[in-house]
Scaffold this active site. Structure first.
Site, mmCIF file in Angstrom:
data_model
loop_
_atom_site.group_PDB
_atom_site.id
_atom_site.type_symbol
_atom_site.label_atom_id
_atom_site.label_comp_id
_atom_site.label_asym_id
_atom_site.label_seq_id
_atom_site.Cartn_x
_atom_site.Cartn_y
_atom_site.Cartn_z
ATOM 1 C CB CYS A 75 -0.983 -0.044 1.169
ATOM 2 S SG CYS A 75 -2.377 1.092 0.982
ATOM 3 C CG HIS A 95 -3.673 -3.517 3.574
ATOM 4 N ND1 HIS A 95 -2.500 -3.150 4.192
ATOM 5 C CD2 HIS A 95 -4.196 -2.373 3.051
ATOM 6 C CE1 HIS A 95 -2.321 -1.845 4.062
ATOM 7 N NE2 HIS A 95 -3.334 -1.350 3.368
#
Length: 485
Positions: free
Chosen positions: A329, A427
């Site tokens: 991310c 994630h």
């Protein structure tokens, strides 16, 4: 419908754990129960079935109930983006970044969102199990409170007060908290739970008798300290690891001030073949097979911090010697050539030079991407599932070598031409055993067998429910939940 609320004398008293335990205890009895936390402050969040985000503790509690996470389970989420401000998320969507004074003025709006979510849950479930935040005795936070007694008074629900005996001072915590509540709030407290007790319960009993006599409130039970409990930590990074033997991969996570979703690394922390180290301020990145740049709530400032710590030089040296580098991310965004924030979503508007290890540039945009996804890694075609929570949109030739192919037809992330650097927006990728195996083999572990992380979490939830069954007053708890027998 009944609402029961768990409040704590301090942060980390055991509120999240007790709510999780009670949710599974009720669900095992066939009771339709849902978790609820009016207001949460955390940088670890989960994507819900209805396309929003909530605190990860409520996602775990939903699992304990046998439910998919929903935004109504945590209607107000505060994600700190500086020492004095936070992104305010209401019903799963970011509404604004506010400092403490602005949010105090906004609380009346937030209160209506909280009560609306509670009403919807109350219409659908027999019991709504509520978790408070911090302590109800914070005098400076009492005005317009929506997280603790302010909520309990608004919906007229009973409260259980939990305290942690392992840190000491449990009787002062309980009696002091009760003394700082108003008369009507004191009347709501139906009993105490003492958490994390070690030793001979007979030695504690005189204190329990005194507590009941002094307060006129019953002790509903004493929960023993539960070793090797590894449910996701909501705030501080949990670096506890079980004993490990045999060949192990060395993984170093560079921890910036605004790290987000550090629960990504729980599967590695518990992995018997991984030595995981979190590298913080003032520490050098040690020799490792894999270095990870995690998610961040403030990517540009965390990138500047990374450079201030001398970690950029360490990362480049690591790559020269053949090591692997993973960015997740915000970490993916740092790996690119440029990060632009024209709207000032994560601080002052502007742009920063990235590490230049992947041929991508990122622009932060107002609409956050929130989705649960499935796909396959470029590495071995391993199946993977996880979730996206990001404001950045990345573009560039590096995306022509994607890290993942997703089932919805999109591609995600990038893999460098030399195969040493991988970046992804996903994630939770280590929670998929096949994907974890592939990533660890890529990083240099020859023989690998990753445990089923979801099964480990389910086991711990069951252990918590067993504790409730064995150590708390089940009849009183059922009565507080409006259940007969």
């Amino acid at each position: 419908m009944t609402t029961l609320m768990v409040q704590g004398t301090t942060s980390d008293a055991g509120k999240s754990t007790l709510v999780t335990a009670l949710c599974r205890w009720l669900a095992r009895q066939g009771v339709a129960v849902a978790p609820f936390k009016p207001q949460n402050m955390a940088l670890n969040s989960a994507v819900t079935a209805d396309g929003g985000e909530i605190g990860r503790a409520q996602a775990v509690q939903a699992q304990a109930c046998g439910l998919a996470p929903h935004t109504d389970m945590n209607p107000v989420l505060l994600k700190p983006d500086s020492d004095t401000g936070a992104q305010v998320i209401v019903h799963g969507r970011a509404v604004a970044c506010m400092d403490a004074a602005a949010y105090h003025d906004y609380k009346r709006v937030a209160r209506e969102a909280v009560l609306a979510s509670h009403r919807r849950l109350a219409e659908r479930y027999r019991v709504v199990m509520v978790e408070g935040a911090g302590s109800p005795a914070e005098i400076n936070l009492r005005a317009n409170d929506i997280a603790n007694m302010g909520f309990a008074e608004a919906v007229d629900c009973p409260v259980i007060l939990v305290a942690d005996i392992d840190k000491g001072g449990v009787f002062a915590h309980l009696v002091g908290t009760l003394a700082l509540l108003s008369a009507s709030e004191q009347a709501r407290v139906e009993g105490f739970v003492i958490n994390r007790f070690r030793g001979d319960i007979a030695l504690l009993e005189p204190g329990l008798d005194w507590l009941e006599t002094h307060t006129g409130k019953p002790v509903l039970g004493v929960l023993p300290y539960l070793h090797d409990l590894h449910l996701e930590a909501e705030d501080a990074i949990d670096d506890r690891q079980p004993a490990k033997t045999g060949e192990r991969l060395k993984v170093a996570v560079a921890v910036p001030p605004r790290i987000s979703n550090h629960t990504d690394f729980d599967p590695l922390r518990l992995h018997p073949q991984v030595d995981l180290v979190f590298v913080g301020p003032g520490q050098r990145i040690p020799p490792a097979d894999l270095i990870v740049l995690p998610g961040s709530k403030s990517v540009r400032s965390d990138l500047a911090f990374l450079r201030e710590q001398g970690w950029e030089a360490a990362i480049r040296r690591h790559l020269r010697y053949g090591g692997k580098l993973l960015g997740i991310c915000g970490g993916l965004q740092m790996l690119g050539g440029r990060i632009a924030d024209p709207l000032g979503l994560e601080g002052a508007p502007g742009e920063s030079r990235g590490l230049g290890l992947l041929d991508i540039d990122t622009v932060l945009e107002a609409e956050k991407q929130l989705r649960n996804v499935r796909g396959r890694l470029a590495l071995e075609g391993a199946p993977v599932s996880g979730y996206e929570i990001h404001a950045g949109v990345s573009r560039g030739a590096g995306l022509d070598r994607p890290a993942l192919g997703l089932d919805d037809g999109r591609c995600d992330g990038a893999l460098s031409e030399d195969g040493q650097v991988l970046g992804t927006y996903l994630h939770g990728l280590f929670e998929s055993p096949a994907a974890c195996d592939a990533l660890l083999r890529w990083a240099g572990l020859r023989e690998v067998a990753s445990p089923d992380y979801h099964a480990l979490r389910e086991r711990d939830i069951e252990r918590l429910a067993d504790l409730v069954e064995a150590h708390l007053d089940g009849a009183r708890l059922r009565a507080l939940c409006g259940l007969s027998g």
